[in-house]
Design an enzyme around this catalytic site. Structure first.
Site, mmCIF file in Angstrom:
data_model
loop_
_atom_site.group_PDB
_atom_site.id
_atom_site.type_symbol
_atom_site.label_atom_id
_atom_site.label_comp_id
_atom_site.label_asym_id
_atom_site.label_seq_id
_atom_site.Cartn_x
_atom_site.Cartn_y
_atom_site.Cartn_z
ATOM 1 N N ASP A 169 0.866 -1.160 0.000
ATOM 2 C CA ASP A 169 0.000 0.000 0.000
ATOM 3 C C ASP A 169 0.918 1.230 0.000
ATOM 4 O OD1 ASP A 169 -3.210 0.589 1.628
ATOM 5 O OD2 ASP A 169 -2.129 1.719 0.106
HETATM 6 C C1 GLC Z 1 -4.309 4.275 -0.303
HETATM 7 C C2 GLC Z 1 -5.210 3.127 0.078
HETATM 8 C C3 GLC Z 1 -5.279 2.027 -0.944
HETATM 9 C C4 GLC Z 1 -5.078 2.605 -2.328
HETATM 10 C C5 GLC Z 1 -3.646 3.126 -2.390
HETATM 11 C C6 GLC Z 1 -3.321 3.747 -3.753
HETATM 12 O O1 GLC Z 1 -3.621 4.750 0.821
HETATM 13 O O2 GLC Z 1 -4.975 2.533 1.343
HETATM 14 O O3 GLC Z 1 -6.559 1.402 -0.798
HETATM 15 O O4 GLC Z 1 -5.280 1.607 -3.316
HETATM 16 O O5 GLC Z 1 -3.382 4.074 -1.370
HETATM 17 O O6 GLC Z 1 -4.051 4.927 -3.939
#
Ligand code: GLC
Length: 741
Positions: free
Chosen positions: A262
């Protein structure tokens, strides 16, 4: 290209080029050279890293994808295309209801078809990988990302995560499929106190039994990627957790796709306190077999040195790089680096009538009628309706995580009502603001939210007076109210889960006028409605219903669609009950049936234990009676071909046809470990004509009785069970059966 050609390409790559594939940067790093300097320097990556980069985060738009890809391939020595990945979670430009609403349809097959439509829109505009489905089990309404999840039950969430992966990947039909990235692995939906990014800590058994099935279902459905979650698992952050990522995900479940972190999660290992610096963080992640570093320089700036110092093997980088190349090859990027996207293709598929119609159909089925004191359905052009509330004409009905959607496509309740009502029967005003104070919402980057404009004091007075005037003149007041769009979703945890104050105040004032009130709710979590429910004659839970939301709400309010949604989360009386879910353990002193009496049982002094609105609950305009629960036999053995046929009679006692979701639960009365008082095991939807009766059958198998026993073996144990069947988790017929050796 062929496998051999891919291998040949791989063997031409330098170590720096292989490491580059493991790096994901945002689009800003790929702008024109001058533009890109800022984002590059802020991230601390070199121009060489950008030239060798493997993937891009959240860049969509066919024009932009072509521009970046062309510029990139001109610079990249081996012409290895970038992979474009984005958050297209429950819709791209045609936005469907939030997953909490999709779950409320109890119709995974419908959602699979919807996700095919989402995939077509997204890939037409350059998306190759979507960061979806989120499959985090939720049980705490304080957590803002309840919005993104189908519900609180492992069986239900498993059906939906499978359907979403199958919809997105859509048998890889060209131009109608995107690679699906399951998230957030694992257990992200259980932060302590419901506070975003907080510690997750639970028993291994609960983790295996309740929180992993939704993810495994997506992996079994063939998702191509898995995203690590921010949280710890057994005090080790998921991104550095080799047991979770390698032992469970790769070895036990057989996942050989791409693991991506993430956002900045590798760098956050330092904040977690398991890495002293970026190099240590990179080493932990690569050892956990994490392939892509999203939006940090940890991999880019440290993996080569770690190899040189023999702290990691180059083979680990090779394995990660090859998995990424394999995915690119599967998507055909070496032959078509644009994945078929084009302006013409996009403009021909975005928000097509077919897609708006599908979104409307699903939104109809996502809405849950929580209360109806004989006021719904409304009578078109026979009752004077005042539509009041901050959501009455808001385009922000797509929910916080429709981050790429252009809200102008939304169809509001006001627009939909104006189309079906004569002027004399319809008035409208906003009446009040969403919130008293917007500052708590903080900044949220590029969310194109419209509704954060606060009234001036003068506007507030005018709107308030208008609302009371229109209410007095109306036969029925429809209140369109709820959480502000940014009060849920990521970083949207709340300790107060009631309706925001200015809206609650206006509702009470309109009630004081003696008016009939229909409340239409917009929210991304279960709310505590105790302090307003008595003032409402009807409550329609609309969630964030998506692009066609206004049309669907009218369909339901005027009876063009008979509401069939059923809750997949428990609505509490009070936030103090959280985490609240139906499949609780009995405890040694259950509130009902304990050998102890009075005060000395498991209860609160000031609140019921139960939900105000329980899991599986929802009303319709028809009335259904459940009767005659029968079992083909009352014993089942462990042999694979043995089963029990369960049947129940469902009668529509009304003159209105409608959909019933018949739910089957089980209870294992005695186990080697405690077992929930109720567990959903199956559900079936039937359509009943006026006064029609149907017999619904289920099959109980020994497999349904398995769980992680005292020694963590996953198996059933002989003993006595109860089976329950009914319209929700609180209204059930029951019967007994047993499992023999
Ligand atoms: C965010 C979220 C995740 C998302 C990622 C990319 O912090 O936790 O669900 O896909 O970043 O945007």
């Amino acid at each position: 290209m062929t496998e051999q050609q891919l291998l040949d390409l791989f063997h031409q790559m330098t170590l720096e080029e292989k490491i580059g594939q493991l790096v994901q940067l945002d689009g800003g790093c790929f702008g024109t050279d001058a533009m890109a300097v800022g984002p590059r320097e802020k991230l601390g990556v070199t121009e060489e890293t950008v030239r060798n980069c493997g993937s891009v985060l959240n860049v969509l738009g066919a024009e932009k994808v072509h521009e970046i890809q062309d510029h990139f391939l001109a610079e990249n020595r081996l012409k290895i295309p970038l992979l474009f990945m984005a958050d297209v979670i429950y819709g791209y430009q045609t936005v469907f209801p939030i997953p909490l609403g999709l779950g409320s349809t109890w119709n995974p097959k419908l959602i699979r078809e919807d996700y095919k439509l989402i995939a077509e829109e997204a890939c037409s505009d350059g998306d190759m990988v979507t960061f979806s489905p989120p499959a985090d089990l939720i049980r705490d309404a304080r957590w803002g990302r309840c919005l993104e999840m189908p519900g609180e039950d492992p069986v239900l969430i498993s059906h939906f995560s499978k359907a979403m992966v199958e919809g997105f990947q859509n048998t890889w039909e060209k131009g109608k499929s995107v690679a699906s990235c399951l998230k957030h692995f694992a257990g992200y939906g259980a932060p302590e106190a419901g506070r975003e990014y907080n510690t997750v800590d639970m028993s291994k058994r609960r983790f295996l039994q309740d929180f992993l099935p939704g993810y495994k279902s997506a992996v079994d459905a063939g998702c191509e990627l898995v995203m690590t979650s921010f949280n710890t698992v057994d005090e080790i952050p998921a991104t550095a957790n080799k047991w979770l990522m390698d032992d469970i995900l790769r070895k036990e479940w057989g996942f050989n796709g791409v693991i991506i972190t993430d956002y900045a999660a590798i760098s956050e290992l330092k904040a977690h306190g398991v890495a002293a610096d970026d190099a240590e963080a990179a080493k932990l992640a690569i050892n956990a077999t994490v392939d892509i570093d999203m939006k940090t320089s940890c991999y880019a700036n440290n993996l080569a040195d770690l190899v040189a110092r023999h702290e990691i093997d180059e083979a680990q980088i090779d394995a990660a790089c090859y998995r990424i190349l394999t995915l690119k090859n599967k998507l055909g990027l070496f032959e078509d680096p644009y994945y078929g996207c084009s302006v013409e293709k996009r403009d021909s598929v975005i928000c097509s009538p077919e897609k708006i119609s599908a979104a409307r159909k699903t939104a109809n089925r996502s809405m849950v009628l929580l209360k109806n004191d004989d006021i719904l359905p409304l009578k078109r052009n026979k009752q004077k309706i005042a539509l009041i509330g901050p959501y009455a004409d808001s385009l922000d009905i797509v929910g916080m995580w429709a981050v790429h959607a252009d809200h102008k496509h939304s169809i509001t309740i006001k627009q939909a009502m104006e189309n079906v009502l004569d002027n004399e029967y319809f008035t409208f005003t906003k009446g009040c603001d969403f919130l008293d104070d917007y500052s708590s919402l903080g900044e949220f980057g590029f969310i194109p939210t419209i509704a954060n404009g606060k009234f001036t004091p003068e506007q507030s007075v005018i709107e308030h007076e208008n609302a009371l005037t229109l209410a007095k003149e109306a036969d029925v007041v429809v209140l369109a109210m709820g959480e502000h769009m940014l009060q849920s979703g990521e970083s949207g945890s709340r300790t107060d889960i009631t309706l925001p104050e200015p809206q609650k105040q206006l509702l009470h004032e309109i009630k004081a006028l003696g008016k009939k009130i229909v409340l239409v709710l917009f929210n991304g979590r279960p709310l505590a409605l105790t302090d307003i429910i008595e003032d409402c004659d009807a409550v329609l839970e609309a969630w964030f219903p998506g692009t066609a939301g206004g049309l669907s709400i009218c369909d339901c309010l005027f009876g063009d669609y008979n509401p069939s949604g059923r809750l997949t989360v428990s609505f509490p009386y009070h936030v103090g009950q959280e985490p609240l879910y139906y499949s609780q353990f009995a405890t040694g002193r259950p509130a009902n049936g304990s050998t102890h009496s009075g005060r000395f049982v498991s209860r609160y002094l000031d609140c019921p234990n139960e939900a105000l609105f329980p899991f599986g609950y929802g009303l319709s305009y028809h009335k259904a009676e459940y009767s005659n629960l029968t079992l083909s036999q009352t014993k089942i053995s462990k042999s694979a071909d043995d089963s029990i046929q369960v049947s129940i009679t469902v009668t529509n006692t009304s003159g209105t046809s409608g959909t019933e979701t018949v739910q089957l639960y089980l209870r294992d009365l005695v186990g080697s470990v405690v077992r929930p008082i109720l567990e959903l095991k199956d559900f079936k939807q039937i359509y009943l004509g006026a006064h029609e009766t149907q017999k619904v059958t289920f099959t109980i198998t020994e497999e349904m009785l398995r769980f992680y026993t005292k020694d963590y073996t996953y198996q059933s144990e002989p003993g006595n069970f109860k089976v329950f069947v009914g319209p929700n988790s609180a209204e059930l017929l029951e019967a007994d059966f047993s499992l023999t050796i």
